[in-house]
Motif scaffolding. Structure first.
Motif, PDB file in Angstrom:
ATOM      1  N   ALA A  15      43.732 -10.950 -12.570  1.00 64.40           N
ATOM      2  CA  ALA A  15      43.174 -11.963 -12.081  1.00 64.40           C
ATOM      3  C   ALA A  15      43.689 -13.346 -10.813  1.00 64.40           C
ATOM      4  O   ALA A  15      43.542 -12.835  -9.537  1.00 64.40           O
ATOM      5  CB  ALA A  15      41.405 -12.580 -12.603  1.00 64.40           C
ATOM      6  N   VAL A  16      43.987 -13.976 -12.113  1.00 61.23           N
ATOM      7  CA  VAL A  16      45.028 -14.725 -11.137  1.00 61.23           C
ATOM      8  C   VAL A  16      46.526 -14.310 -10.187  1.00 61.23           C
ATOM      9  O   VAL A  16      46.393 -14.243  -9.101  1.00 61.23           O
ATOM     10  CB  VAL A  16      46.075 -15.716 -12.675  1.00 61.23           C
ATOM     11  N   ILE A  17      47.057 -13.185 -10.963  1.00 63.21           N
ATOM     12  CA  ILE A  17      48.053 -12.790  -9.988  1.00 63.21           C
ATOM     13  C   ILE A  17      47.508 -11.876  -8.535  1.00 63.21           C
ATOM     14  O   ILE A  17      47.494 -12.276  -7.292  1.00 63.21           O
ATOM     15  CB  ILE A  17      48.587 -10.956 -10.896  1.00 63.21           C
ATOM     16  N   GLN A  18      46.190 -11.544  -8.783  1.00 60.27           N
ATOM     17  CA  GLN A  18      45.445 -11.036  -7.686  1.00 60.27           C
ATOM     18  C   GLN A  18      45.220 -12.080  -6.710  1.00 60.27           C
ATOM     19  O   GLN A  18      45.352 -11.870  -5.387  1.00 60.27           O
ATOM     20  CB  GLN A  18      44.388 -10.098  -8.245  1.00 60.27           C
ATOM     21  N   ASP A  19      45.137 -13.313  -7.304  1.00 58.14           N
ATOM     22  CA  ASP A  19      43.982 -14.402  -6.878  1.00 58.14           C
ATOM     23  C   ASP A  19      45.471 -14.830  -5.722  1.00 58.14           C
ATOM     24  O   ASP A  19      45.453 -15.548  -4.211  1.00 58.14           O
ATOM     25  CB  ASP A  19      43.780 -15.703  -7.504  1.00 58.14           C
ATOM     26  N   GLU A  25      39.307  -9.952  -3.485  1.00 59.75           N
ATOM     27  CA  GLU A  25      38.019  -9.018  -3.775  1.00 59.75           C
ATOM     28  C   GLU A  25      38.579  -8.257  -5.272  1.00 59.75           C
ATOM     29  O   GLU A  25      37.198  -8.293  -6.654  1.00 59.75           O
ATOM     30  CB  GLU A  25      37.709  -7.743  -3.117  1.00 59.75           C
ATOM     31  N   GLU A  26      39.995  -8.100  -5.653  1.00 57.75           N
ATOM     32  CA  GLU A  26      39.316  -7.674  -6.770  1.00 57.75           C
ATOM     33  C   GLU A  26      40.174  -8.733  -7.755  1.00 57.75           C
ATOM     34  O   GLU A  26      40.146  -8.946  -9.366  1.00 57.75           O
ATOM     35  CB  GLU A  26      41.109  -7.063  -6.857  1.00 57.75           C
ATOM     36  N   ALA A  27      40.236 -10.073  -7.522  1.00 56.82           N
ATOM     37  CA  ALA A  27      40.857 -10.648  -7.893  1.00 56.82           C
ATOM     38  C   ALA A  27      39.107 -11.613  -8.335  1.00 56.82           C
ATOM     39  O   ALA A  27      39.254 -11.604 -10.284  1.00 56.82           O
ATOM     40  CB  ALA A  27      41.529 -12.546  -7.301  1.00 56.82           C
ATOM     41  N   SER A  28      38.094 -11.588  -7.954  1.00 55.83           N
ATOM     42  CA  SER A  28      37.201 -11.736  -8.372  1.00 55.83           C
ATOM     43  C   SER A  28      36.502 -10.609  -9.350  1.00 55.83           C
ATOM     44  O   SER A  28      35.661 -11.387  -9.996  1.00 55.83           O
ATOM     45  CB  SER A  28      36.145 -11.164  -7.367  1.00 55.83           C
ATOM     46  N   ARG A  29      36.803  -9.698  -9.289  1.00 55.00           N
ATOM     47  CA  ARG A  29      36.277  -8.528  -9.965  1.00 55.00           C
ATOM     48  C   ARG A  29      36.995  -9.147 -11.178  1.00 55.00           C
ATOM     49  O   ARG A  29      35.877  -8.273 -12.361  1.00 55.00           O
ATOM     50  CB  ARG A  29      36.838  -6.823  -9.396  1.00 55.00           C
ATOM     51  N   CYS A  30      38.071  -8.910 -10.971  1.00 59.81           N
ATOM     52  CA  CYS A  30      38.768  -9.108 -12.593  1.00 59.81           C
ATOM     53  C   CYS A  30      38.364 -10.673 -13.410  1.00 59.81           C
ATOM     54  O   CYS A  30      38.050 -10.321 -15.010  1.00 59.81           O
ATOM     55  CB  CYS A  30      40.644  -9.199 -12.577  1.00 59.81           C
ATOM     56  N   TYR A  31      38.397 -11.535 -12.824  1.00 64.44           N
ATOM     57  CA  TYR A  31      37.147 -12.876 -13.411  1.00 64.44           C
ATOM     58  C   TYR A  31      35.578 -12.350 -13.734  1.00 64.44           C
ATOM     59  O   TYR A  31      36.242 -12.435 -15.245  1.00 64.44           O
ATOM     60  CB  TYR A  31      37.169 -13.915 -12.376  1.00 64.44           C
ATOM     61  N   GLU A  33      35.091  -9.626 -14.932  1.00 65.28           N
ATOM     62  CA  GLU A  33      35.200  -8.350 -16.075  1.00 65.28           C
ATOM     63  C   GLU A  33      35.415  -9.673 -17.609  1.00 65.28           C
ATOM     64  O   GLU A  33      34.875  -9.384 -18.779  1.00 65.28           O
ATOM     65  CB  GLU A  33      35.847  -7.463 -15.813  1.00 65.28           C
ATOM     66  N   ALA A  34      35.935 -10.364 -17.321  1.00 63.04           N
ATOM     67  CA  ALA A  34      36.908 -11.127 -17.736  1.00 63.04           C
ATOM     68  C   ALA A  34      35.668 -12.187 -18.760  1.00 63.04           C
ATOM     69  O   ALA A  34      36.120 -12.348 -20.128  1.00 63.04           O
ATOM     70  CB  ALA A  34      38.245 -12.052 -17.365  1.00 63.04           C
ATOM     71  N   ILE A  35      35.070 -12.278 -17.820  1.00 64.53           N
ATOM     72  CA  ILE A  35      34.163 -13.635 -18.360  1.00 64.53           C
ATOM     73  C   ILE A  35      33.250 -12.374 -19.155  1.00 64.53           C
ATOM     74  O   ILE A  35      32.497 -13.029 -20.163  1.00 64.53           O
ATOM     75  CB  ILE A  35      32.960 -13.992 -17.311  1.00 64.53           C
ATOM     76  N   LYS A  36      32.733 -11.112 -19.079  1.00 61.39           N
ATOM     77  CA  LYS A  36      31.364 -10.651 -19.516  1.00 61.39           C
ATOM     78  C   LYS A  36      32.266 -10.517 -20.641  1.00 61.39           C
ATOM     79  O   LYS A  36      31.605 -10.874 -21.580  1.00 61.39           O
ATOM     80  CB  LYS A  36      31.744  -9.356 -18.020  1.00 61.39           C
ATOM     81  N   THR A  37      33.965  -9.850 -20.848  1.00 57.98           N
ATOM     82  CA  THR A  37      34.532  -9.590 -22.283  1.00 57.98           C
ATOM     83  C   THR A  37      34.772 -10.649 -23.190  1.00 57.98           C
ATOM     84  O   THR A  37      34.033 -10.774 -24.269  1.00 57.98           O
ATOM     85  CB  THR A  37      35.917  -8.849 -22.300  1.00 57.98           C
ATOM     86  N   PHE A  38      34.473 -12.076 -22.483  1.00 57.50           N
ATOM     87  CA  PHE A  38      34.638 -13.351 -23.774  1.00 57.50           C
ATOM     88  C   PHE A  38      33.273 -13.837 -24.246  1.00 57.50           C
ATOM     89  O   PHE A  38      33.186 -13.283 -24.908  1.00 57.50           O
ATOM     90  CB  PHE A  38      35.001 -14.246 -22.890  1.00 57.50           C
ATOM     91  N   ASN A  39      31.872 -13.246 -22.742  1.00 53.27           N
ATOM     92  CA  ASN A  39      31.375 -13.229 -23.454  1.00 53.27           C
ATOM     93  C   ASN A  39      30.255 -12.661 -24.591  1.00 53.27           C
ATOM     94  O   ASN A  39      29.571 -12.822 -25.834  1.00 53.27           O
ATOM     95  CB  ASN A  39      29.928 -13.251 -22.518  1.00 53.27           C
ATOM     96  N   GLU A  40      31.181 -11.580 -24.825  1.00 53.36           N
ATOM     97  CA  GLU A  40      30.791 -10.837 -25.469  1.00 53.36           C
ATOM     98  C   GLU A  40      31.403 -10.997 -27.421  1.00 53.36           C
ATOM     99  O   GLU A  40      30.903 -10.828 -28.203  1.00 53.36           O
ATOM    100  CB  GLU A  40      31.574  -8.772 -25.019  1.00 53.36           C
ATOM    101  N   TYR A  41      32.480 -11.169 -26.921  1.00 56.00           N
ATOM    102  CA  TYR A  41      33.579 -11.658 -27.634  1.00 56.00           C
ATOM    103  C   TYR A  41      32.954 -13.107 -28.246  1.00 56.00           C
ATOM    104  O   TYR A  41      32.659 -12.638 -30.482  1.00 56.00           O
ATOM    105  CB  TYR A  41      35.190 -11.818 -27.535  1.00 56.00           C
ATOM    106  N   LYS A  42      32.620 -14.215 -28.265  1.00 55.62           N
ATOM    107  CA  LYS A  42      31.465 -15.071 -28.407  1.00 55.62           C
ATOM    108  C   LYS A  42      30.705 -15.172 -29.341  1.00 55.62           C
ATOM    109  O   LYS A  42      30.614 -15.028 -30.297  1.00 55.62           O
ATOM    110  CB  LYS A  42      31.199 -15.768 -27.575  1.00 55.62           C
ATOM    111  N   GLU A  61      35.349 -22.305 -15.821  1.00 54.93           N
ATOM    112  CA  GLU A  61      36.731 -22.666 -15.038  1.00 54.93           C
ATOM    113  C   GLU A  61      36.617 -21.058 -14.761  1.00 54.93           C
ATOM    114  O   GLU A  61      36.419 -21.045 -13.784  1.00 54.93           O
ATOM    115  CB  GLU A  61      37.636 -22.608 -15.915  1.00 54.93           C
ATOM    116  N   TYR A  62      36.626 -19.820 -14.814  1.00 58.98           N
ATOM    117  CA  TYR A  62      36.737 -18.931 -14.631  1.00 58.98           C
ATOM    118  C   TYR A  62      35.675 -17.908 -13.495  1.00 58.98           C
ATOM    119  O   TYR A  62      35.857 -18.063 -12.367  1.00 58.98           O
ATOM    120  CB  TYR A  62      36.916 -17.597 -15.836  1.00 58.98           C
ATOM    121  N   GLU A  63      34.134 -18.521 -14.140  1.00 55.94           N
ATOM    122  CA  GLU A  63      32.532 -18.505 -13.039  1.00 55.94           C
ATOM    123  C   GLU A  63      33.098 -19.240 -11.684  1.00 55.94           C
ATOM    124  O   GLU A  63      32.537 -18.653 -10.733  1.00 55.94           O
ATOM    125  CB  GLU A  63      31.633 -18.836 -14.101  1.00 55.94           C
TER     126      GLU A  63
END
Length: 123
Positions: A15-19, A25-31, A33-42, A61-63
């Motif tokens: 996300a940071v690279i694409q940003d 568009e790709e950065a937003s998608r990656c952020y 997806e990362a948020i979703k993944t981190f929430n599942e991890y929590k 921060e990512y949101e």
């Protein structure tokens, strides 16, 4: 196999690279997806409170960054085309021979601001 935490970290890096490349568009998608993944991890993790608090701060921060990017993308959107496709567009909104471009531009700009505010408050 990589853990969901590792996958989330990879997604944030992407996300940071694409940003930075202004591929928003790709950065937003990656952020997102990362948020979703981190929430599942929590939810599935039994890690200490300190790590989970740090993770939650990063998620916020990512949101925030994803919302900023989404608002930027919304501002770049040709809403006249969208309104026409939704069959909402009439002569007053999308212009006609009697409606000036500046009036149409102001109306579309107001709509963008409204949608932007609505998006920010709904998040």
């Amino acid at each position: 196999m990589a853990s969901s935490l590792e996958i989330g970290v990879r997604l944030v890096r992407q996300a940071v690279i694409q940003d930075s490349k202004q591929n928003y568009e790709e950065a937003s998608r990656c952020y997102k997806e990362a948020i979703k993944t981190f929430n599942e991890y929590k939810k599935s993790s039994n890690q200490g409170a300190e790590l989970l608090a740090l993770l939650e701060a990063r998620i916020q921060e990512y949101e925030h960054r994803a919302r900023i990017i989404d608002c930027h993308l919304l501002e770049q959107t040709d809403l006249k085309k969208l309104l026409r496709e939704l069959d909402i567009c009439n002569e007053d909104w999308c212009g006609s021979s009697t409606s000036s471009n500046s009036t149409t531009t102001r109306k579309v700009h107001k709509l963008i601001l409204f949608l932007k505010d609505a998006y920010l408050f709904s998040s």
